[in-house]
Design a protein around this motif. Structure first.
Motif, short mmCIF file in Angstrom:
data_model
loop_
_atom_site.label_atom_id
_atom_site.label_comp_id
_atom_site.label_asym_id
_atom_site.label_seq_id
_atom_site.Cartn_x
_atom_site.Cartn_y
_atom_site.Cartn_z
N ARG A 1 -11.12 5.39 1.18
CA ARG A 1 -10.88 6.62 1.70
C ARG A 1 -11.67 7.53 0.76
O ARG A 1 -12.39 8.51 1.68
N GLN A 2 -11.85 7.53 -0.47
CA GLN A 2 -12.83 8.18 -1.01
C GLN A 2 -14.13 7.91 -0.63
O GLN A 2 -14.93 9.03 -0.50
N PHE A 3 -14.64 6.88 -0.39
CA PHE A 3 -15.93 6.41 -0.16
C PHE A 3 -16.24 7.00 1.16
O PHE A 3 -17.36 7.51 1.35
N ILE A 4 -15.37 6.96 1.99
CA ILE A 4 -15.52 7.39 3.49
C ILE A 4 -15.66 8.99 3.52
O ILE A 4 -16.59 9.62 4.08
N GLN A 5 -14.89 9.70 2.72
CA GLN A 5 -14.75 11.20 2.31
C GLN A 5 -16.39 11.41 1.66
O GLN A 5 -16.92 12.40 2.22
N ARG A 6 -16.81 10.61 1.11
CA ARG A 6 -18.17 10.87 -0.03
C ARG A 6 -19.21 10.76 1.16
O ARG A 6 -20.24 11.47 1.26
N LEU A 7 -19.08 9.72 2.10
CA LEU A 7 -20.10 9.42 3.10
C LEU A 7 -20.17 10.81 4.13
O LEU A 7 -21.08 10.97 4.42
N GLY A 8 -18.82 11.04 4.41
CA GLY A 8 -19.03 12.14 5.62
C GLY A 8 -19.41 13.39 4.80
O GLY A 8 -20.28 14.16 5.50
N TYR A 9 -19.28 13.58 3.63
CA TYR A 9 -19.63 14.92 2.70
C TYR A 9 -21.25 14.82 2.88
O TYR A 9 -21.86 15.63 3.07
N GLY A 10 -21.78 13.47 2.54
CA GLY A 10 -23.20 13.04 2.23
C GLY A 10 -23.82 13.58 3.72
O GLY A 10 -24.97 14.13 3.95
N PHE A 11 -23.16 12.94 4.74
CA PHE A 11 -23.94 13.16 6.10
C PHE A 11 -23.84 14.60 6.74
O PHE A 11 -24.69 15.20 6.92
N ARG A 12 -22.89 15.62 6.13
CA ARG A 12 -22.68 16.76 6.48
C ARG A 12 -24.10 17.61 5.63
O ARG A 12 -24.51 18.63 6.00
N ASN A 13 -24.06 17.05 4.41
CA ASN A 13 -25.25 17.65 3.67
C ASN A 13 -26.70 17.36 4.31
O ASN A 13 -27.29 18.22 4.10
N PHE A 14 -26.62 16.08 4.67
CA PHE A 14 -27.87 15.79 5.34
C PHE A 14 -28.32 16.44 6.63
O PHE A 14 -29.36 16.68 7.06
N MET A 15 -26.90 16.88 7.18
CA MET A 15 -27.35 17.59 8.48
C MET A 15 -27.56 19.24 8.24
O MET A 15 -27.79 19.90 9.35
N VAL A 16 -27.34 19.67 7.16
CA VAL A 16 -27.46 21.00 6.99
C VAL A 16 -28.87 21.34 7.44
O VAL A 16 -29.95 20.85 6.99
N GLY A 17 -29.03 22.57 8.11
CA GLY A 17 -30.49 23.00 8.56
C GLY A 17 -30.96 22.06 9.63
O GLY A 17 -32.21 22.20 10.12
N ARG A 18 -30.37 20.94 10.11
CA ARG A 18 -30.91 20.54 11.40
C ARG A 18 -30.29 20.59 12.24
O ARG A 18 -29.11 21.08 12.46
N TYR A 19 -30.88 20.24 13.65
CA TYR A 19 -30.56 20.55 14.83
C TYR A 19 -29.28 19.98 15.36
O TYR A 19 -28.44 20.80 15.69
N GLY A 20 -28.87 18.85 15.10
CA GLY A 20 -27.53 18.30 15.79
C GLY A 20 -27.98 17.81 17.22
O GLY A 20 -29.13 17.58 17.82
N THR A 21 -26.70 18.03 18.15
CA THR A 21 -26.97 17.18 19.28
C THR A 21 -26.77 18.41 20.35
O THR A 21 -26.15 19.41 20.02
N ASP A 22 -27.02 18.29 21.46
CA ASP A 22 -26.97 19.18 22.82
C ASP A 22 -27.12 18.35 23.96
O ASP A 22 -26.89 17.06 23.84
#
Ligand SMILES: [Zn+2]
Length: 131
Positions: free
Chosen positions: A3-24
């Protein structure tokens, strides 16, 4: 642990996506087209057509990925806006859209009125079109 690993992965991904466009919607359409190309390729026995469709399918999916990871959010937003506009015009059966020959402003006119003189609302240029 997991769970911790997935949480960290999710956090990392959110961090990675900061300032990026995302989907539309445009991205969804590109992905669907990519998927469709992939599915259609299964119906062809010809290896060249197969290869071509697979390449198109990968190309589209990579394009969609590049768009969602893009930092140029303004440009991506404009692309999506143009795409939606294009579909709005396709659906619009009551109007026709013309580009002003002088300033490229798009002018909307009612359909089925025969030949009419259009005055551009932006630069006052007059041009005649069949509707
Ligand atoms: Zn004009």
């Amino acid at each position: 642990m997991i769970r911790q690993f997935i949480q960290r992965l999710g956090y990392g991904f959110r961090n990675f996506m900061v300032g990026r466009y995302g989907t539309d919607k445009l991205n969804m359409a590109i992905l669907c087209a990519g998927l469709a190309a992939c599915l259609v390729s299964a119906f062809f026995d010809n290896p060249w057509i197969n290869l071509l469709l697979t390449a198109v399918s990968y190309g589209l999916m990579i394009w969609a990925l590049c768009r969602s990871f893009s930092r140029n959010t303004y440009k991506r937003y404009q692309e999506n806006r143009k795409f939606l506009q294009f579909f709005d015009r396709l659906k619009d059966r009551e109007h026709r859209y013309y580009e002003c020959p002088k300033c490229r402003q798009v002018v909307r006119v009612p359909r089925g009125k025969g030949k009419i003189a259009i005055t551009c609302p932006k630069c006052r240029e007059k041009f005649v079109k069949k509707t």
